[in-house]
Design a protein around this motif. Structure first.
Motif, PDB file in Angstrom:
ATOM      1  N   ASN A 253     -13.463  19.112  21.596  1.00 24.69           N
ATOM      2  CA  ASN A 253     -14.645  18.560  20.922  1.00 24.69           C
ATOM      3  C   ASN A 253     -14.291  18.022  19.535  1.00 24.69           C
ATOM      4  N   ASN A 254     -13.198  17.243  19.490  1.00 27.42           N
ATOM      5  CA  ASN A 254     -12.735  16.572  18.279  1.00 27.42           C
ATOM      6  C   ASN A 254     -12.319  17.527  17.163  1.00 27.42           C
ATOM      7  N   LYS A 255     -12.031  18.748  17.509  1.00 28.87           N
ATOM      8  CA  LYS A 255     -11.482  19.695  16.538  1.00 28.87           C
ATOM      9  C   LYS A 255     -10.121  20.170  17.036  1.00 28.87           C
ATOM     10  N   VAL A 256      -9.209  20.371  16.100  1.00 28.89           N
ATOM     11  CA  VAL A 256      -7.859  20.773  16.470  1.00 28.89           C
ATOM     12  C   VAL A 256      -7.804  22.274  16.734  1.00 28.89           C
ATOM     13  N   HIS A 257      -7.324  22.648  17.904  1.00 27.67           N
ATOM     14  CA  HIS A 257      -7.130  24.045  18.275  1.00 27.67           C
ATOM     15  C   HIS A 257      -5.697  24.208  18.765  1.00 27.67           C
ATOM     16  N   LEU A 258      -5.314  25.452  19.045  1.00 20.99           N
ATOM     17  CA  LEU A 258      -4.032  25.743  19.663  1.00 20.99           C
ATOM     18  C   LEU A 258      -4.280  26.246  21.075  1.00 20.99           C
ATOM     19  N   ILE A 259      -3.573  25.676  22.045  1.00 20.32           N
ATOM     20  CA  ILE A 259      -3.721  26.126  23.424  1.00 20.32           C
ATOM     21  C   ILE A 259      -3.440  27.619  23.527  1.00 20.32           C
ATOM     22  N   SER A 260      -2.419  28.076  22.831  1.00 19.33           N
ATOM     23  CA  SER A 260      -2.049  29.492  22.882  1.00 19.33           C
ATOM     24  C   SER A 260      -3.174  30.398  22.401  1.00 19.33           C
ATOM     25  N   LYS A 261      -3.984  29.924  21.471  1.00 16.64           N
ATOM     26  CA  LYS A 261      -5.131  30.712  20.989  1.00 16.64           C
ATOM     27  C   LYS A 261      -6.323  30.583  21.934  1.00 16.64           C
ATOM     28  N   VAL A 262      -6.535  29.379  22.448  1.00 12.00           N
ATOM     29  CA  VAL A 262      -7.647  29.176  23.391  1.00 12.00           C
ATOM     30  C   VAL A 262      -7.460  30.057  24.623  1.00 12.00           C
ATOM     31  N   LEU A 263      -6.232  30.211  25.085  1.00 14.12           N
ATOM     32  CA  LEU A 263      -5.966  31.054  26.258  1.00 14.12           C
ATOM     33  C   LEU A 263      -6.304  32.521  26.006  1.00 14.12           C
ATOM     34  N   GLN A 264      -6.377  32.919  24.755  1.00 13.84           N
ATOM     35  CA  GLN A 264      -6.709  34.300  24.408  1.00 13.84           C
ATOM     36  C   GLN A 264      -8.194  34.480  24.119  1.00 13.84           C
ATOM     37  N   SER A 269     -11.084  30.301  27.399  1.00 10.71           N
ATOM     38  CA  SER A 269      -9.811  30.365  28.122  1.00 10.71           C
ATOM     39  C   SER A 269      -9.823  29.562  29.419  1.00 10.71           C
ATOM     40  N   SER A 270     -10.977  29.457  30.062  1.00 10.58           N
ATOM     41  CA  SER A 270     -11.030  28.742  31.345  1.00 10.58           C
ATOM     42  C   SER A 270     -10.835  27.231  31.186  1.00 10.58           C
ATOM     43  N   LEU A 271     -10.787  26.741  29.942  1.00  7.14           N
ATOM     44  CA  LEU A 271     -10.432  25.338  29.749  1.00  7.14           C
ATOM     45  C   LEU A 271      -9.019  25.061  30.251  1.00  7.14           C
ATOM     46  N   PHE A 272      -8.160  26.067  30.158  1.00  6.80           N
ATOM     47  CA  PHE A 272      -6.761  25.891  30.547  1.00  6.80           C
ATOM     48  C   PHE A 272      -6.275  26.882  31.594  1.00  6.80           C
ATOM     49  N   SER A 273      -7.059  27.909  31.860  1.00  2.75           N
ATOM     50  CA  SER A 273      -6.589  28.981  32.738  1.00  2.75           C
ATOM     51  C   SER A 273      -7.567  29.247  33.860  1.00  2.75           C
ATOM     52  N   GLY A 274      -7.048  29.343  35.082  1.00  2.00           N
ATOM     53  CA  GLY A 274      -7.869  29.735  36.221  1.00  2.00           C
ATOM     54  C   GLY A 274      -7.885  31.226  36.435  1.00  2.00           C
ATOM     55  N   GLU A 275      -7.157  31.969  35.620  1.00  3.25           N
ATOM     56  CA  GLU A 275      -7.112  33.424  35.750  1.00  3.25           C
ATOM     57  C   GLU A 275      -7.743  34.136  34.555  1.00  3.25           C
ATOM     58  N   GLY A 276      -8.576  33.402  33.816  1.00  5.00           N
ATOM     59  CA  GLY A 276      -9.247  34.011  32.675  1.00  5.00           C
ATOM     60  C   GLY A 276      -8.330  34.101  31.470  1.00  5.00           C
ATOM     61  N   VAL A 277      -8.622  35.055  30.599  1.00  6.36           N
ATOM     62  CA  VAL A 277      -7.840  35.243  29.377  1.00  6.36           C
ATOM     63  C   VAL A 277      -6.384  35.552  29.727  1.00  6.36           C
ATOM     64  N   ILE A 278      -5.470  34.909  29.007  1.00  7.36           N
ATOM     65  CA  ILE A 278      -4.043  35.242  29.088  1.00  7.36           C
ATOM     66  C   ILE A 278      -3.670  35.799  27.719  1.00  7.36           C
ATOM     67  N   GLU A 279      -3.597  37.100  27.627  1.00 11.39           N
ATOM     68  CA  GLU A 279      -3.421  37.752  26.332  1.00 11.39           C
ATOM     69  C   GLU A 279      -2.076  37.445  25.690  1.00 11.39           C
ATOM     70  N   LYS A 280      -1.044  37.294  26.519  1.00 10.47           N
ATOM     71  CA  LYS A 280       0.277  36.953  26.002  1.00 10.47           C
ATOM     72  C   LYS A 280       0.718  35.645  26.662  1.00 10.47           C
ATOM     73  N   PRO A 281       0.312  34.501  26.097  1.00  6.29           N
ATOM     74  CA  PRO A 281       0.619  33.208  26.729  1.00  6.29           C
ATOM     75  C   PRO A 281       2.017  32.712  26.361  1.00  6.29           C
ATOM     76  N   PHE A 282       3.006  33.542  26.640  1.00  2.86           N
ATOM     77  CA  PHE A 282       4.392  33.210  26.298  1.00  2.86           C
ATOM     78  C   PHE A 282       5.321  34.175  27.027  1.00  2.86           C
ATOM     79  N   TYR A 283       6.587  33.788  27.120  1.00  3.23           N
ATOM     80  CA  TYR A 283       7.629  34.657  27.657  1.00  3.23           C
ATOM     81  C   TYR A 283       8.344  35.371  26.521  1.00  3.23           C
TER      82      TYR A 283
END
Length: 289
Positions: A253-264, A269-283
């Motif tokens: 919505n024309n505001k800058v966010h971080l995908i890694s934060k949105v996933l949490q 989170s469902s904007l990017f994830s089909g499994e809901g919140v991903i608390e640790k979106p990294f390896y």
């Protein structure tokens, strides 16, 4: 802008102006934040020969250095926007994120090596440049938006499928298939379907031994060969794996966010994830740090 200009604006106007400038910058063509490729940078085939007999750890150290030094094809440098709209609990969202047009490679436009790698290395590279890896949902979106949808080209399973020679054999096949589509879409156009993606998922941390999670390799009808799978260790990579980096900065919505934060975020989170919140979106990256 000088002090006289700033003094003519009230605080709220300055804030709005700053946000507009930020969004405008994000909307412009985004580039991979790596140094220019050096004139004497080695080709993909030369690099293949250099790492052919190295251990996984040593070869991945070499891959890391080549990529962070900017030894990647020019066609990978301009990111491709993916835009979509979604409504979540009566709230409407318009999203634009930016992805590599192809999988991460070492070398030049004419001689490159689409580089399979462990999720540890992929995450280390992503972290170094403020990028992330995609989720399953994003992989499907990328395939749907691709200008070129290459058919999968499997190599029969064997003990050699994790070796550099087999990775290079597959790379040669894919370059041939891509060459056939260059009149339709030049290098730099979004291409998908030719590799399994290493993805972000809650499955990374579901077991005591953390796996690589893979998904994709879509047939021409959109059905993936590979469902979400977490059966290999975090030190595993074979010829079929590809690394699709995604810029972590995203417009919502024309505001800058971080995908890694949105996933949490529970709400978004469902904007990017089909499994809901991903608390640790990294390896985890400690194995090669």
């Amino acid at each position: 802008m000088n002090k006289t200009f700033y003094s003519a604006l009230n605080k709220s106007t300055v804030v709005l102006l700053f946000l507009a400038m930020t969004v405008s910058g994000i909307l412009k063509a985004q580039k991979l934040p790596l140094p220019p490729r050096a004139n004497d940078a080695i080709s993909g085939s030369t690099f293949k020969n250099q790492i052919d007999t190295l251990s996984v750890e040593d070869s991945e150290n070499q891959i890391y250095q080549e990529i962070l030094n900017g030894n990647i094809p020019t066609f990978l440098r301009d990111l491709v926007p993916i835009s979509f709209s979604k409504t979540i609990k009566d709230s409407a969202y318009v999203v634009t994120y930016f992805v590599l047009p192809d999988y991460l490679a070492v070398g030049s436009d004419t001689d490159y090596f689409l580089m399979p790698m462990t999720p540890i290395l992929a995450q280390k590279i992503a972290k170094a440049i403020d990028f992330t890896l995609p989720t399953k949902q994003m992989v499907d979106q990328i395939w749907s938006n691709a200008s070129v949808k290459l058919a999968p080209s499997p190599i029969p399973p064997s003990a050699q499928m994790t070796t550099i020679p087999v990775m290079w054999e597959h790379n040669t096949r894919l370059k041939g298939k891509r060459k056939e589509t260059l009149k339709q879409a030049p290098l730099g156009a979004l291409v998908a379907g030719h590799k399994k993606d290493v993805i972000i998922s809650n499955k990374i941390y579901e077991k005591s031994s953390k796996p690589v999670v893979i998904y994709g390799w879509h047939y021409q009808n959109g059905t993936p060969i590979q469902p979400v799978y977490a059966g290999h260790s975090e030190t595993y990579a074979d010829y079929s794996h590809g690394i699709r980096l995604v810029q972590d900065s995203v417009l919502v919505n024309n505001k800058v966010h971080l995908i890694s934060k949105v996933l949490q975020d529970i709400q978004k989170s469902s904007l990017f994830s089909g499994e809901g919140v991903i608390e640790k979106p990294f390896y985890p990256v400690d194995k090669i740090e």
